[in-house]
Design an enzyme around this catalytic site. Sequence first.
Site, PDB file in Angstrom:
ATOM      1  N   ASP A   1      30.354 -40.814   5.275  1.00 46.03           N
ATOM      2  CA  ASP A   1      29.476 -41.443   4.290  1.00 46.03           C
ATOM      3  C   ASP A   1      30.255 -41.723   2.995  1.00 46.03           C
ATOM      4  O   ASP A   1      30.105 -42.769   2.371  1.00 46.03           O
ATOM      5  CB  ASP A   1      28.289 -40.520   3.986  1.00 46.03           C
ATOM      6  CG  ASP A   1      27.585 -40.083   5.258  1.00 46.03           C
ATOM      7  OD1 ASP A   1      26.887 -40.914   5.853  1.00 46.03           O
ATOM      8  OD2 ASP A   1      27.774 -38.926   5.673  1.00 46.03           O
TER       9      ASP A   1
ATOM     10  N   HIS B   1      24.006 -35.244   6.150  1.00 44.81           N
ATOM     11  CA  HIS B   1      24.564 -36.428   6.815  1.00 44.81           C
ATOM     12  C   HIS B   1      23.435 -37.074   7.611  1.00 44.81           C
ATOM     13  O   HIS B   1      23.235 -36.795   8.788  1.00 44.81           O
ATOM     14  CB  HIS B   1      25.728 -36.073   7.744  1.00 44.81           C
ATOM     15  CG  HIS B   1      26.090 -37.219   8.653  1.00 44.81           C
ATOM     16  ND1 HIS B   1      26.617 -38.385   8.176  1.00 44.81           N
ATOM     17  CD2 HIS B   1      25.950 -37.384   9.983  1.00 44.81           C
ATOM     18  CE1 HIS B   1      26.784 -39.226   9.178  1.00 44.81           C
ATOM     19  NE2 HIS B   1      26.385 -38.648  10.298  1.00 44.81           N
TER      20      HIS B   1
HETATM   21  P1  NAX Z   1      29.970 -38.662  22.962  1.00 48.05           P
HETATM   22  O1  NAX Z   1      28.635 -38.583  23.597  1.00 48.05           O
HETATM   23  O2  NAX Z   1      30.889 -39.774  23.290  1.00 48.05           O
HETATM   24  O3  NAX Z   1      30.753 -37.291  23.245  1.00 48.05           O
HETATM   25  C1  NAX Z   1      30.185 -36.044  23.082  1.00 48.05           C
HETATM   26  C2  NAX Z   1      30.927 -35.060  23.969  1.00 48.05           C
HETATM   27  O4  NAX Z   1      30.455 -33.752  23.669  1.00 48.05           O
HETATM   28  C3  NAX Z   1      30.695 -35.290  25.465  1.00 48.05           C
HETATM   29  O5  NAX Z   1      31.929 -35.273  26.140  1.00 48.05           O
HETATM   30  C4  NAX Z   1      29.819 -34.100  25.867  1.00 48.05           C
HETATM   31  O6  NAX Z   1      30.027 -33.694  27.195  1.00 48.05           O
HETATM   32  C5  NAX Z   1      30.314 -33.056  24.860  1.00 48.05           C
HETATM   33  N1  NAX Z   1      29.405 -31.914  24.683  1.00 48.05           N
HETATM   34  C6  NAX Z   1      28.047 -31.900  24.670  1.00 48.05           C
HETATM   35  N2  NAX Z   1      27.594 -30.657  24.521  1.00 48.05           N
HETATM   36  C7  NAX Z   1      28.680 -29.857  24.406  1.00 48.05           C
HETATM   37  C8  NAX Z   1      28.866 -28.459  24.251  1.00 48.05           C
HETATM   38  N3  NAX Z   1      27.824 -27.631  24.194  1.00 48.05           N
HETATM   39  N4  NAX Z   1      30.126 -27.994  24.153  1.00 48.05           N
HETATM   40  C9  NAX Z   1      31.187 -28.806  24.250  1.00 48.05           C
HETATM   41  N5  NAX Z   1      31.080 -30.140  24.422  1.00 48.05           N
HETATM   42  C10 NAX Z   1      29.839 -30.654  24.498  1.00 48.05           C
HETATM   43  O7  NAX Z   1      29.704 -38.570  21.380  1.00 48.05           O
HETATM   44  P2  NAX Z   1      30.632 -39.035  20.161  1.00 48.05           P
HETATM   45  O8  NAX Z   1      30.403 -40.455  19.880  1.00 48.05           O
HETATM   46  O9  NAX Z   1      32.008 -38.551  20.398  1.00 48.05           O
HETATM   47  O10 NAX Z   1      29.940 -38.227  18.960  1.00 48.05           O
HETATM   48  C11 NAX Z   1      29.975 -36.821  18.913  1.00 48.05           C
HETATM   49  C12 NAX Z   1      29.012 -36.312  17.857  1.00 48.05           C
HETATM   50  O11 NAX Z   1      29.398 -36.744  16.550  1.00 48.05           O
HETATM   51  C13 NAX Z   1      27.575 -36.778  18.042  1.00 48.05           C
HETATM   52  O12 NAX Z   1      26.711 -35.672  17.816  1.00 48.05           O
HETATM   53  C14 NAX Z   1      27.400 -37.779  16.929  1.00 48.05           C
HETATM   54  O13 NAX Z   1      26.052 -37.907  16.532  1.00 48.05           O
HETATM   55  C15 NAX Z   1      28.247 -37.155  15.852  1.00 48.05           C
HETATM   56  N6  NAX Z   1      28.634 -37.999  14.718  1.00 48.05           N
HETATM   57  C16 NAX Z   1      28.708 -37.414  13.497  1.00 48.05           C
HETATM   58  C17 NAX Z   1      29.119 -38.100  12.365  1.00 48.05           C
HETATM   59  C18 NAX Z   1      29.206 -37.451  11.025  1.00 48.05           C
HETATM   60  O14 NAX Z   1      29.497 -38.157  10.062  1.00 48.05           O
HETATM   61  N7  NAX Z   1      28.956 -36.148  10.855  1.00 48.05           N
HETATM   62  C19 NAX Z   1      29.469 -39.542  12.455  1.00 48.05           C
HETATM   63  C20 NAX Z   1      29.787 -39.989  13.833  1.00 48.05           C
HETATM   64  C21 NAX Z   1      28.955 -39.400  14.933  1.00 48.05           C
HETATM   65  O15 NAX Z   1      27.750 -40.108  15.006  1.00 48.05           O
END
Ligand code: NAX
Length: 326
Positions: free
Chosen positions: A159, A187
């Site tokens: 952000d 966020h």
């Molecule tokens: P993806 O869905 O591409 O990847 C997430 C990965 O996490 C998958 O491989 C899944 O198997 C794994 N996973 C799920 N539960 C798990 C657990 N208990 N232990 C270990 N791994 C686990 O998501 P991606 O686009 O890479 O985003 C990841 C996260 O970042 C999401 O929650 C998303 O909302 C968040 N974000 C946060 C942002 C921020 O500014 N704080 C911005 C970007 C993003 O939206």
Amino acid sequence: PKPALHVAVTGAAGQICYSLLPRIAQGDVFGKDQPVVLQLLDLPQALKAVQGVVMELEDCAFPLLAGIVVTDDPKTAFRDIDAAFLVGSRPRSQGMERRDLLSANAEIFKVQGRALNEAAKRDAKVLVVGNPANTNAYIATRSAPDLPLGNITAMVRLDHNRALAQLAAKAGVGTAAIDKLVIWGNHSPTMFADYRFATANGRKLPELIGDETWYRETLIPTVARRGTAIIEARGSSSATSAANAAIDHMRDWVHGSDGRWVSMAVPSDGSYGVPEGLVSGAPVICAGGSYSRVTGLEIDGFARSMLDKTVAELTEERDAVAALLA
Ligand code: NAX
């Protein structure tokens, strides 16, 4: 050569990690002379995909990449780590209520907080990226009582960088010219991008821009809705920019911010009317491997109402998961 640092990264098969892992392995966070061992965590059904990512990392032949561990066990992933990027989390599935999403993630971060408490180095630096990032980090702080409270943080740097880019374009300066920008709160679309203290090459940014209406009616909502705009355009959520923000957050924490203000979501000390313990975006200056809050800033009427709104949301999220911590 220096001994390798051990760095845990969760959600390793996901799209953010696809951008994040090569940059860590390349030295963009810990330094161009600092070897790293990556300790990758994902769910059992994602481990095959993680192996594919590992093959690619091997094929980059990064000189600083001293080893890779792949696991679905949080304690193994967090064993003796110096730093962690907690990116993996449970996404919202169709028809899922917000409260269910909060509890599903609270469960994950309770387990991971406990594993950090048991296995990580006592001075490990932890960054939560997975959403709802602030409340996930709050759960982790509560589940890892033996780690220093301030060492578990969440990411509002994306952000911050989004606002920086918009403000720099409006003012006709480079992004590096701008200092003292603040992202307060959660966020989420309630976050408050505060430019009241910002400077550009030493000049007051609000005066340089001279358009308070643009700031309130265009800048703030543009930053708040940027994630949605990217999903609409790209068909998937921000990944490269999220990875870049995670790199910026951890690099500044480790190496210092050269006296500049950066925004980090950190456990509140009660200042600025944010209830103690809530993990909330705030201005900090990083030096010597730690951060300190910028204190004593004036909160005027507009800022107060914006801050109160985002803090109310954080408080609601905390209350929604309270039962799980009992
Ligand atoms: P993806 O869905 O591409 O990847 C997430 C990965 O996490 C998958 O491989 C899944 O198997 C794994 N996973 C799920 N539960 C798990 C657990 N208990 N232990 C270990 N791994 C686990 O998501 P991606 O686009 O890479 O985003 C990841 C996260 O970042 C999401 O929650 C998303 O909302 C968040 N974000 C946060 C942002 C921020 O500014 N704080 C911005 C970007 C993003 O939206």
